[in-house]
Scaffold this motif. Structure first.
Motif, PDB file in Angstrom:
ATOM      1  N   PHE A 111       0.840  -1.207   0.000  1.00 10.21           N
ATOM      2  CA  PHE A 111       0.000   0.000   0.000  1.00 10.21           C
ATOM      3  C   PHE A 111       0.875   1.259   0.000  1.00 10.21           C
ATOM      4  O   PHE A 111       0.628   2.194  -0.774  1.00 10.21           O
ATOM      5  CB  PHE A 111      -0.916   0.005   1.234  1.00 10.21           C
ATOM      6  N   LEU A 112       1.884   1.284   0.853  1.00 10.73           N
ATOM      7  CA  LEU A 112       2.740   2.479   0.932  1.00 10.73           C
ATOM      8  C   LEU A 112       3.447   2.718  -0.396  1.00 10.73           C
ATOM      9  O   LEU A 112       3.560   3.851  -0.861  1.00 10.73           O
ATOM     10  CB  LEU A 112       3.785   2.321   2.051  1.00 10.73           C
ATOM     11  N   GLU A 113       3.911   1.627  -1.004  1.00  4.14           N
ATOM     12  CA  GLU A 113       4.622   1.776  -2.280  1.00  4.14           C
ATOM     13  C   GLU A 113       3.686   2.242  -3.399  1.00  4.14           C
ATOM     14  O   GLU A 113       4.015   3.152  -4.143  1.00  4.14           O
ATOM     15  CB  GLU A 113       5.271   0.442  -2.670  1.00  4.14           C
ATOM     16  N   THR A 114       2.509   1.631  -3.472  1.00  2.00           N
ATOM     17  CA  THR A 114       1.629   1.925  -4.613  1.00  2.00           C
ATOM     18  C   THR A 114       0.786   3.190  -4.395  1.00  2.00           C
ATOM     19  O   THR A 114       0.113   3.633  -5.312  1.00  2.00           O
ATOM     20  CB  THR A 114       0.698   0.720  -4.921  1.00  2.00           C
ATOM     21  N   ASN A 115       0.822   3.739  -3.188  1.00  2.00           N
ATOM     22  CA  ASN A 115       0.069   4.979  -2.932  1.00  2.00           C
ATOM     23  C   ASN A 115       0.996   6.092  -2.466  1.00  2.00           C
ATOM     24  O   ASN A 115       0.596   6.966  -1.689  1.00  2.00           O
ATOM     25  CB  ASN A 115      -1.024   4.727  -1.887  1.00  2.00           C
ATOM     26  N   ALA A 116       2.230   6.023  -2.956  1.00  4.86           N
ATOM     27  CA  ALA A 116       3.254   6.954  -2.456  1.00  4.86           C
ATOM     28  C   ALA A 116       2.929   8.411  -2.798  1.00  4.86           C
ATOM     29  O   ALA A 116       3.404   9.324  -2.119  1.00  4.86           O
ATOM     30  CB  ALA A 116       4.615   6.568  -3.018  1.00  4.86           C
ATOM     31  N   LYS A 117       2.101   8.628  -3.821  1.00  5.59           N
ATOM     32  CA  LYS A 117       1.741  10.026  -4.153  1.00  5.59           C
ATOM     33  C   LYS A 117       0.728  10.557  -3.153  1.00  5.59           C
ATOM     34  O   LYS A 117       0.900  11.639  -2.602  1.00  5.59           O
ATOM     35  CB  LYS A 117       1.147  10.087  -5.564  1.00  5.59           C
ATOM     36  N   GLN A 118      -0.315   9.774  -2.932  1.00  3.73           N
ATOM     37  CA  GLN A 118      -1.391  10.230  -2.036  1.00  3.73           C
ATOM     38  C   GLN A 118      -0.936  10.247  -0.571  1.00  3.73           C
ATOM     39  O   GLN A 118      -1.278  11.147   0.190  1.00  3.73           O
ATOM     40  CB  GLN A 118      -2.596   9.320  -2.199  1.00  3.73           C
ATOM     41  N   TYR A 119      -0.182   9.230  -0.197  1.00  2.00           N
ATOM     42  CA  TYR A 119       0.334   9.164   1.176  1.00  2.00           C
ATOM     43  C   TYR A 119       1.849   9.334   1.093  1.00  2.00           C
ATOM     44  O   TYR A 119       2.605   8.381   1.231  1.00  2.00           O
ATOM     45  CB  TYR A 119      -0.053   7.830   1.829  1.00  2.00           C
ATOM     46  N   ASN A 120       2.227  10.575   0.838  1.00  2.00           N
ATOM     47  CA  ASN A 120       3.627  10.897   0.590  1.00  2.00           C
ATOM     48  C   ASN A 120       4.439  10.788   1.890  1.00  2.00           C
ATOM     49  O   ASN A 120       4.121  11.429   2.883  1.00  2.00           O
ATOM     50  CB  ASN A 120       3.685  12.329   0.032  1.00  2.00           C
ATOM     51  N   MET A 121       5.471   9.979   1.868  1.00  2.00           N
ATOM     52  CA  MET A 121       6.258   9.744   3.085  1.00  2.00           C
ATOM     53  C   MET A 121       7.488  10.658   3.164  1.00  2.00           C
ATOM     54  O   MET A 121       8.166  10.677   4.200  1.00  2.00           O
ATOM     55  CB  MET A 121       6.747   8.285   3.112  1.00  2.00           C
ATOM     56  N   ILE A 122       7.782  11.386   2.103  1.00  2.00           N
ATOM     57  CA  ILE A 122       9.041  12.136   2.077  1.00  2.00           C
ATOM     58  C   ILE A 122       9.085  13.167   3.213  1.00  2.00           C
ATOM     59  O   ILE A 122       8.185  14.016   3.334  1.00  2.00           O
ATOM     60  CB  ILE A 122       9.265  12.808   0.700  1.00  2.00           C
ATOM     61  N   ASP A 123      10.106  13.052   4.039  1.00  2.00           N
ATOM     62  CA  ASP A 123      10.365  13.943   5.182  1.00  2.00           C
ATOM     63  C   ASP A 123       9.256  13.926   6.248  1.00  2.00           C
ATOM     64  O   ASP A 123       9.196  14.815   7.096  1.00  2.00           O
ATOM     65  CB  ASP A 123      10.612  15.391   4.709  1.00  2.00           C
ATOM     66  N   LYS A 124       8.376  12.939   6.171  1.00  2.00           N
ATOM     67  CA  LYS A 124       7.285  12.875   7.159  1.00  2.00           C
ATOM     68  C   LYS A 124       7.767  12.138   8.421  1.00  2.00           C
ATOM     69  O   LYS A 124       8.655  11.295   8.354  1.00  2.00           O
ATOM     70  CB  LYS A 124       6.073  12.130   6.578  1.00  2.00           C
ATOM     71  N   ASN A 125       7.165  12.517   9.557  1.00  4.73           N
ATOM     72  CA  ASN A 125       7.458  11.811  10.813  1.00  4.73           C
ATOM     73  C   ASN A 125       6.532  10.616  10.946  1.00  4.73           C
ATOM     74  O   ASN A 125       5.310  10.787  10.987  1.00  4.73           O
ATOM     75  CB  ASN A 125       7.221  12.735  12.011  1.00  4.73           C
ATOM     76  N   VAL A 126       7.154   9.443  10.997  1.00  2.00           N
ATOM     77  CA  VAL A 126       6.362   8.211  10.987  1.00  2.00           C
ATOM     78  C   VAL A 126       6.782   7.341  12.171  1.00  2.00           C
ATOM     79  O   VAL A 126       7.978   7.173  12.425  1.00  2.00           O
ATOM     80  CB  VAL A 126       6.618   7.434   9.664  1.00  2.00           C
ATOM     81  N   ILE A 127       5.803   6.789  12.856  1.00  2.00           N
ATOM     82  CA  ILE A 127       6.114   5.815  13.905  1.00  2.00           C
ATOM     83  C   ILE A 127       5.394   4.514  13.565  1.00  2.00           C
ATOM     84  O   ILE A 127       4.246   4.534  13.111  1.00  2.00           O
ATOM     85  CB  ILE A 127       5.718   6.321  15.319  1.00  2.00           C
ATOM     86  N   GLU A 128       6.100   3.408  13.735  1.00  2.00           N
ATOM     87  CA  GLU A 128       5.428   2.110  13.581  1.00  2.00           C
ATOM     88  C   GLU A 128       5.357   1.448  14.947  1.00  2.00           C
ATOM     89  O   GLU A 128       6.375   1.377  15.664  1.00  2.00           O
ATOM     90  CB  GLU A 128       6.174   1.182  12.603  1.00  2.00           C
ATOM     91  N   ILE A 129       4.184   0.957  15.300  1.00  2.00           N
ATOM     92  CA  ILE A 129       4.052   0.217  16.566  1.00  2.00           C
ATOM     93  C   ILE A 129       3.966  -1.274  16.246  1.00  2.00           C
ATOM     94  O   ILE A 129       3.439  -1.663  15.205  1.00  2.00           O
ATOM     95  CB  ILE A 129       2.854   0.708  17.408  1.00  2.00           C
ATOM     96  N   GLY A 130       4.531  -2.093  17.118  1.00  2.00           N
ATOM     97  CA  GLY A 130       4.568  -3.555  16.884  1.00  2.00           C
ATOM     98  C   GLY A 130       5.283  -3.861  15.588  1.00  2.00           C
ATOM     99  O   GLY A 130       4.830  -4.654  14.766  1.00  2.00           O
ATOM    100  N   ALA A 131       6.458  -3.272  15.408  1.00  2.00           N
ATOM    101  CA  ALA A 131       7.156  -3.325  14.107  1.00  2.00           C
ATOM    102  C   ALA A 131       7.697  -4.714  13.773  1.00  2.00           C
ATOM    103  O   ALA A 131       7.954  -5.006  12.605  1.00  2.00           O
ATOM    104  CB  ALA A 131       8.294  -2.303  14.096  1.00  2.00           C
ATOM    105  N   GLY A 132       7.884  -5.568  14.771  1.00  2.00           N
ATOM    106  CA  GLY A 132       8.337  -6.948  14.512  1.00  2.00           C
ATOM    107  C   GLY A 132       9.709  -6.986  13.869  1.00  2.00           C
ATOM    108  O   GLY A 132      10.697  -6.518  14.436  1.00  2.00           O
ATOM    109  N   THR A 133       9.760  -7.517  12.665  1.00  2.00           N
ATOM    110  CA  THR A 133      11.052  -7.635  11.965  1.00  2.00           C
ATOM    111  C   THR A 133      11.464  -6.315  11.308  1.00  2.00           C
ATOM    112  O   THR A 133      12.586  -6.200  10.831  1.00  2.00           O
ATOM    113  CB  THR A 133      10.969  -8.690  10.857  1.00  2.00           C
TER     114      THR A 133
END
Ligand SMILES: C[S@@+](CC[C@H](N)C(=O)[O-])C[C@H]1O[C@@H](n2cnc3c(N)ncnc32)[C@H](O)[C@@H]1O
Length: 333
Positions: free
Chosen positions: A167-189
């Motif tokens: 989803f993140l890869e194929t929606n990179a325009k709409q959900y632009n990650m560049i320079d965004k602050n992102v936290i993942e919970i329960g990140a596992g591997t």
């Protein structure tokens, strides 16, 4: 094609994951692998499952697929043809398949199958035996190598993580990650955090303390010299010392990512508190939920009390839904 057997967390059910995306739950006849599928081309029910592989002639156009599940789940139209020629009309499933209303559902399932196949095709295993074992994934133009362990739930990559990465890869325009602050919970591997980082985000990958060593290893190995911002790895046990370790005043996350964090563990209320604590009015939660047992599935209703929840995608063959959520009653979005 590789088939992996794994236990669902906290349940006695076994599910199979296959790199071709064959997903047995789509086929009512394959739930019990001792049964033979009515579409099957002559593989007897008495044949042990492990001997069924590579026997029989699979009609799947994908030549890599030699298993009988795709016969069940992909070829619903041939299934309909087949049942027309038999006297099985009295079976409730047959009525369902003959019902025009059900055709829409079948079409959705078929579309789901295509995307799921595409998602699962991002996995690969090393062709050479190496001293350290790893599993490979292709996302954002990179080969990502993940070291897994079998001793806890966070030590393997779960299908929900693949769905979220895709989803993140194929929606990179709409959900632009560049320079965004992102936290993942329960990140596992760490696969999801790695993909978000490769997409340009400032990432904080979090999990229980015992997971952090492997998480840090995977993240460093896959983002060094590749990511714009070096990701951080940090302990976050849901509901524990949130004010101390993640004070609200300094939380400034654009996105909270979560894949397969709801299952039969005793910290569902703490998980909800954690979402709430990390979420500002403008934060977007992207959450992939794997539906398993009724009791845990009710978490979605609890979640809706605090957040506006929007279903973005559904993958019935995996029992997975991808949601976007934002805090309720926010002044601005
Ligand atoms: C089913 S795994 C999913 C891992 C990863 N997101 C994926 O999809 O591959 C659930 C994750 O939640 C983490 N977890 C479980 N209980 C937790 C808790 N109380 N606090 C923090 N993390 C927890 C586990 O350590 C594990 O990494």
């Amino acid at each position: 094609m590789e088939i992996y057997m794994y236990s669902e967390p906290q349940t006695s059910m076994h599910t199979c994951r296959c790199t071709d995306g064959c997903a047995p739950p789509a086929c009512p006849f394959s739930l019990n692998r001792k049964e033979s599928c009515p579409l099957n081309t002559g593989i007897p029910a008495s044949l042990p499952y492990n001997q069924r592989r590579r026997s029989g002639s699979c009609q799947d156009p994908n030549p890599r697929c030699l298993d009988s599940w795709p016969l069940c789940s992909v070829y619903l139209s041939s299934f309909q043809e087949m049942i027309k020629k038999t006297s099985m009309y009295s079976h409730p499933l047959i009525h369902h398949l003959m019902d025009p209303e059900a055709h829409k559902e079948i079409r959705e399932n078929y579309d789901d199958k295509q995307v799921v196949t595409e998602i699962m095709a991002r996995c690969f295993t090393p062709t050479l035996i190496t001293t350290t074992s790893w599993e490979g994934f292709h996302f954002v133009g990179h080969e990502i190598r993940i070291t897994e362990a079998m001793d806890c739930y966070g030590a393997v990559v779960w299908p929900s993580a693949l769905v979220l990465c895709y989803f993140l890869e194929t929606n990179a325009k709409q959900y632009n990650m560049i320079d965004k602050n992102v936290i993942e919970i329960g990140a596992g591997t760490g696969l999801v955090s790695i993909v978000a980082s490769l997409l340009g985000a400032h990432v904080t990958a979090t999990d229980l303390p015992e997971l952090l060593g492997n998480l840090q290893y995977n993240i460093s190995r896959n983002t060094k010299m590749k990511s714009k911002h070096l990701p951080q790895v940090k302990e976050l046990s849901w509901g524990v010392a949130l004010d101390k370790n993640f004070p609200r005043s300094s939380n400034n996350f654009d996105y909270i990512l979560a894949a397969d964090v709801v299952y039969a563990h005793p910290f569902l209320e703490e998980l909800l508190v954690t979402f709430d604590h990390l979420c500002k009015e403008t934060t977007i939660i992207i959450w992939v939920m794997k539906f398993r047992l009724e009791k845990e599935n009710k978490f979605v209703d609890r979640f809706k009390e605090l957040f506006d929840l929007e279903e973005i995608s559904s993958f019935p063959s995996l029992d997975i839904k991808l949601y976007k959520a934002m805090k309720k009653n926010r002044r601005s979005a």
